[in-house]
Design a protein around this motif. Structure first.
Motif, PDB file in Angstrom:
ATOM      1  N   ASN A  69       0.832  -1.214   0.000  1.00 13.51           N
ATOM      2  CA  ASN A  69       0.000   0.000   0.000  1.00 13.51           C
ATOM      3  C   ASN A  69       0.863   1.260   0.000  1.00 13.51           C
ATOM      4  OD1 ASN A  69      -2.371  -1.475  -0.005  1.00 13.51           O
ATOM      5  ND2 ASN A  69      -2.581  -1.466   2.217  1.00 13.51           N
ATOM      6  N   THR A  70       2.001   1.184   0.687  1.00 15.28           N
ATOM      7  CA  THR A  70       2.916   2.332   0.727  1.00 15.28           C
ATOM      8  C   THR A  70       3.545   2.573  -0.644  1.00 15.28           C
ATOM      9  OG1 THR A  70       3.431   1.957   3.068  1.00 15.28           O
ATOM     10  CG2 THR A  70       5.014   3.253   1.805  1.00 15.28           C
ATOM     11  N   LEU A  71       3.888   1.468  -1.336  1.00 19.70           N
ATOM     12  CA  LEU A  71       4.601   1.585  -2.605  1.00 19.70           C
ATOM     13  C   LEU A  71       3.699   1.822  -3.813  1.00 19.70           C
ATOM     14  CD1 LEU A  71       7.306  -1.237  -2.339  1.00 19.70           C
ATOM     15  CD2 LEU A  71       7.609   1.217  -2.023  1.00 19.70           C
ATOM     16  N   THR A  72       2.446   1.439  -3.721  1.00 20.84           N
ATOM     17  CA  THR A  72       1.550   1.552  -4.880  1.00 20.84           C
ATOM     18  C   THR A  72       1.547   2.955  -5.497  1.00 20.84           C
ATOM     19  OG1 THR A  72       0.141  -0.278  -4.154  1.00 20.84           O
ATOM     20  CG2 THR A  72      -0.835   1.306  -5.679  1.00 20.84           C
ATOM     21  N   PRO A  73       1.475   4.032  -4.702  1.00 25.95           N
ATOM     22  CA  PRO A  73       1.505   5.374  -5.304  1.00 25.95           C
ATOM     23  C   PRO A  73       2.822   5.698  -5.997  1.00 25.95           C
ATOM     24  CG  PRO A  73       0.663   5.453  -3.038  1.00 25.95           C
ATOM     25  CD  PRO A  73       1.248   4.094  -3.238  1.00 25.95           C
ATOM     26  N   VAL A  74       3.893   4.982  -5.634  1.00 26.97           N
ATOM     27  CA  VAL A  74       5.207   5.234  -6.238  1.00 26.97           C
ATOM     28  C   VAL A  74       5.221   4.837  -7.711  1.00 26.97           C
ATOM     29  CG1 VAL A  74       7.642   4.550  -6.170  1.00 26.97           C
ATOM     30  CG2 VAL A  74       6.410   4.992  -4.036  1.00 26.97           C
ATOM     31  N   PHE A  75       4.384   3.850  -8.076  1.00 27.17           N
ATOM     32  CA  PHE A  75       4.412   3.303  -9.430  1.00 27.17           C
ATOM     33  C   PHE A  75       3.203   3.710 -10.270  1.00 27.17           C
ATOM     34  CE2 PHE A  75       7.247   0.562  -7.030  1.00 27.17           C
ATOM     35  CZ  PHE A  75       8.312   0.410  -7.899  1.00 27.17           C
ATOM     36  N   THR A  76       2.556   4.807  -9.916  1.00 24.03           N
ATOM     37  CA  THR A  76       1.437   5.286 -10.724  1.00 24.03           C
ATOM     38  C   THR A  76       1.957   5.847 -12.051  1.00 24.03           C
ATOM     39  OG1 THR A  76       1.548   7.484  -9.729  1.00 24.03           O
ATOM     40  CG2 THR A  76       0.074   5.873  -8.687  1.00 24.03           C
ATOM     41  N   ALA A  77       1.048   6.016 -12.995  1.00 29.24           N
ATOM     42  CA  ALA A  77       1.432   6.571 -14.300  1.00 29.24           C
ATOM     43  C   ALA A  77       2.039   7.957 -14.134  1.00 29.24           C
ATOM     44  CB  ALA A  77       0.208   6.619 -15.211  1.00 29.24           C
ATOM     45  N   ALA A  78       1.479   8.744 -13.231  1.00 28.86           N
ATOM     46  CA  ALA A  78       1.982  10.116 -13.025  1.00 28.86           C
ATOM     47  C   ALA A  78       3.424  10.101 -12.537  1.00 28.86           C
ATOM     48  CB  ALA A  78       1.089  10.852 -12.023  1.00 28.86           C
ATOM     49  N   LYS A  79       3.737   9.201 -11.593  1.00 28.79           N
ATOM     50  CA  LYS A  79       5.106   9.127 -11.073  1.00 28.79           C
ATOM     51  C   LYS A  79       6.074   8.594 -12.134  1.00 28.79           C
ATOM     52  CE  LYS A  79       4.092  10.699  -7.028  1.00 28.79           C
ATOM     53  NZ  LYS A  79       3.915   9.897  -5.810  1.00 28.79           N
ATOM     54  N   MET A  80       5.611   7.630 -12.932  1.00 26.45           N
ATOM     55  CA  MET A  80       6.460   7.117 -14.005  1.00 26.45           C
ATOM     56  C   MET A  80       6.724   8.208 -15.048  1.00 26.45           C
ATOM     57  SD  MET A  80       7.239   3.948 -13.277  1.00 26.45           S
ATOM     58  CE  MET A  80       7.357   4.579 -11.600  1.00 26.45           C
ATOM     59  N   ARG A  81       5.699   9.014 -15.298  1.00 30.30           N
ATOM     60  CA  ARG A  81       5.832  10.121 -16.254  1.00 30.30           C
ATOM     61  C   ARG A  81       6.899  11.115 -15.788  1.00 30.30           C
ATOM     62  NH1 ARG A  81       0.870  11.295 -16.131  1.00 30.30           N
ATOM     63  NH2 ARG A  81       0.186   9.977 -17.849  1.00 30.30           N
ATOM     64  N   ASN A  82       6.893  11.406 -14.490  1.00 31.33           N
ATOM     65  CA  ASN A  82       7.886  12.336 -13.924  1.00 31.33           C
ATOM     66  C   ASN A  82       9.295  11.754 -13.944  1.00 31.33           C
ATOM     67  OD1 ASN A  82       5.954  14.285 -13.399  1.00 31.33           O
ATOM     68  ND2 ASN A  82       5.578  13.560 -11.308  1.00 31.33           N
ATOM     69  N   MET A  83       9.372  10.440 -13.829  1.00 28.51           N
ATOM     70  CA  MET A  83      10.673   9.768 -13.772  1.00 28.51           C
ATOM     71  C   MET A  83      11.292   9.586 -15.159  1.00 28.51           C
ATOM     72  SD  MET A  83      11.473   6.092 -11.943  1.00 28.51           S
ATOM     73  CE  MET A  83      10.574   6.533 -10.459  1.00 28.51           C
ATOM     74  N   PHE A  84      10.462   9.638 -16.173  1.00 27.84           N
ATOM     75  CA  PHE A  84      10.908   9.303 -17.520  1.00 27.84           C
ATOM     76  C   PHE A  84      12.085  10.149 -18.023  1.00 27.84           C
ATOM     77  CE2 PHE A  84      10.769   8.511 -22.043  1.00 27.84           C
ATOM     78  CZ  PHE A  84      10.454   7.165 -22.091  1.00 27.84           C
ATOM     79  N   PRO A  85      12.131  11.464 -17.748  1.00 28.65           N
ATOM     80  CA  PRO A  85      13.293  12.255 -18.218  1.00 28.65           C
ATOM     81  C   PRO A  85      14.632  11.720 -17.728  1.00 28.65           C
ATOM     82  CG  PRO A  85      11.512  13.723 -17.582  1.00 28.65           C
ATOM     83  CD  PRO A  85      11.096  12.341 -17.166  1.00 28.65           C
ATOM     84  N   LEU A  86      14.647  11.130 -16.514  1.00 25.02           N
ATOM     85  CA  LEU A  86      15.895  10.531 -16.010  1.00 25.02           C
ATOM     86  C   LEU A  86      16.307   9.356 -16.889  1.00 25.02           C
ATOM     87  CD1 LEU A  86      15.175  10.524 -12.161  1.00 25.02           C
ATOM     88  CD2 LEU A  86      16.549  12.173 -13.453  1.00 25.02           C
ATOM     89  N   MET A  87      15.317   8.580 -17.309  1.00 27.35           N
ATOM     90  CA  MET A  87      15.598   7.461 -18.210  1.00 27.35           C
ATOM     91  C   MET A  87      16.103   7.971 -19.549  1.00 27.35           C
ATOM     92  SD  MET A  87      12.660   4.563 -17.826  1.00 27.35           S
ATOM     93  CE  MET A  87      12.531   3.501 -16.388  1.00 27.35           C
TER      94      MET A  87
END
Length: 502
Positions: free
Chosen positions: A133-151
């Protein structure tokens, strides 16, 4: 007399060891479940331990021989496990009756190692539920979208390095050497908050330690096997499967980064930042080691699997030029839409044929050849007509043969053929539920599937736009026959010829 006493003691010791190794061998016979005779210590994994074939092939061949049985017994070294071959029963265990099977079996003994015990995949019961439950918000589409520039920074360096190796327009290269460095840099950036360029500096500490941690061959495989069969031996000798100095390195990386960011109010859209925020918002009191463990799990769930996914997809594109051409045409359309802007998360989700290629790669390759559960309450498994099939007891281990289901001609016609059309809009609805489960099933499925997919899609996009993939002199003829042990990649490597499109 002393000689005979020595012989007697030695004989009794050997007999005791043999009885201990084979104590569960009658488990399936007593419970009226078909099974194949095991070998002492290694069970049904003899060819894997002898380095004659891969876990993937062992599971697949076992499934083929026994798929007429809804349940069949398999020996994971000395431990009996129940193979569930019927998709509807997998659905029952994983979803409908999940409370009876909420946990995984740790792949190694984690007693006394808080870092490994704290990984989400190994956590149990309520503690697992709280962390999930703690980690689920970490892997939302919005968080992945924010992380994508690092990739994207990592993709850019990878393609730049690749082009430098094509001075004459083409070159034979081993794909895994390229992609493992890319995966390493992406994990370093997105999970551990550090910038590394392994293409320019292949001997950097993070890459070297990561390679040794994920390499389940040789001594490390032997330690993993002993940990599975007789953990007390390693404990008595004070030996851990993973070198303490190497795991301490990752702990220091994350803990120091968290402290530095909190002290200096630094925000970076990576996993550490998401975990820091999740830790603050959670009612649970997570320790630093439990937070570090979620970063560390990337080396098991992401590093090797994500690397192999891209390599395998590239191998299939090389082997099926018509599929590669169609994907190239889709990539050209996307490139035109982007108008010199970098590839992004939302663009990746729009690529239908790319999705089909990735899904078919996951079907044919099944990087996790199986997934598992442990029975936590006595449970009566029934079929669709409510007839009793089997009574599970507390502690029974259950396996679901993902690779077997994915390569079963009853579920996928001509399963050896790479055919992305299986996953077209017109055809994907015909796939029988729970015959395609590349990321597992139910509440304990892979939480990082979005992360894996966006990495694979982006790299394939950049790769296909820039290069045409062709067979080379060193291309392995049969990838599956060339795989060994617990690794899902061929001994001979993923060799292919890269031809520049520019």
């Amino acid at each position: 007399m002393a000689f005979y006493e020595t012989v007697l003691v030695a004989s009794l010791a050997l007999w005791a060891i043999y009885k201990w190794l084979t104590i569960h061998n009658n488990e399936f016979k007593k419970r009226n479940i078909p099974y194949e005779k095991p070998y002492p210590a290694v069970g049904n994994f003899g060819k894997v331990v002898m380095n004659k074939e891969s876990v993937h092939k062992t599971v697949l061949e076992f499934y083929k021989r026994n798929k007429t049985h809804k349940i069949v017994g398999f020996f994971n070294f000395r431990n009996p496990v129940y193979f569930i071959n019927e998709p509807e029963m997998i659905k029952k265990i994983c979803i409908k009756d999940f409370d009876n099977f909420p946990n995984h079996t740790p792949f190694i003994n984690v007693d006394g190692d808080p870092l490994l015990a704290g990984m989400l995949s190994i956590m149990k019961d309520q503690r697992w539920k709280d962390m999930r439950n703690t980690l689920t918000p970490v892997f939302t589409a919005a968080k992945m979208r924010n992380m994508f520039p690092l990739m994207n920074e990592c993709f850019s360096e990878c393609i730049k390095n690749l082009k430098m190796q094509l001075p004459n327009g083409s070159c034979e290269l081993e794909m895994k050497q390229i992609i493992s460095k890319l995966s390493n840099d992406i994990i370093a950036s997105t999970a551990f908050g550090i910038s590394i360029n392994s293409h320019e500096d292949p001997n950097n500490k993070f890459y070297n330690i990561g390679q040794t941690v994920t390499n389940l061959r040789g001594t490390q495989m032997l330690k993993a096997m002993i940990s599975n069969v007789a953990p007390w031996i390693l404990k008595g000798l004070g030996i851990k499967v993973f070198d303490q100095e190497k795991t301490d390195y990752f702990i220091r990386l994350v803990v120091d980064a968290m402290k530095y960011r909190e002290k200096n109010n630094i925000v970076r859209h990576d996993m550490i930042q998401q975990l820091l925020e999740a830790k603050k918002e959670s009612a649970q009191h997570w320790s630093d080691e439990e937070i570090v463990a979620q970063c560390f799990v990337f080396f098991f769930a992401a590093f090797e699997n994500n690397t192999n996914l891209i390599c395998a997809a590239s191998h299939e594109l090389m082997s099926y030029p018509d599929v590669q051409q169609r994907l190239y045409e889709e990539c050209l359309e996307i490139k035109k839409e982007l108008q010199d802007q970098p590839f992004n998360y939302d663009t990746g989700n729009k690529m239908k044929y790319m999705d089909m290629v990735i899904n078919e790669t996951l079907r044919k390759w099944s990087f996790a050849p199986l997934t598992d559960r442990v029975c936590s309450k006595d449970y009566k498994l029934t079929d669709e007509d409510n007839n009793l099939v089997f009574e599970f007891k507390v502690g029974d281990r259950v396996w679901f043969p993902i690779s077997g289901l994915h390569m079963d001609e009853q579920h996928f016609e001509n399963p050896d053929v790479f055919d992305p059309e299986r996953f077209s809009d017109d055809n994907k609805g015909n796939i029988k539920p729970f015959t395609y489960i590349p990321f597992g099933a139910g509440p304990r499925n892979c939480i990082g599937n979005r992360y894996a997919l966006m990495q694979a899609k982006a790299m394939l996009y950049y790769l296909v736009i820039n290069c045409k993939l062709e067979r080379s002199e060193n291309t392995v003829k049969d990838i599956f026959d060339d795989m060994r042990g617990f690794n899902t990649s061929p001994i001979g490597g993923f060799w292919m010829r890269f031809v520049s499109r520019n």
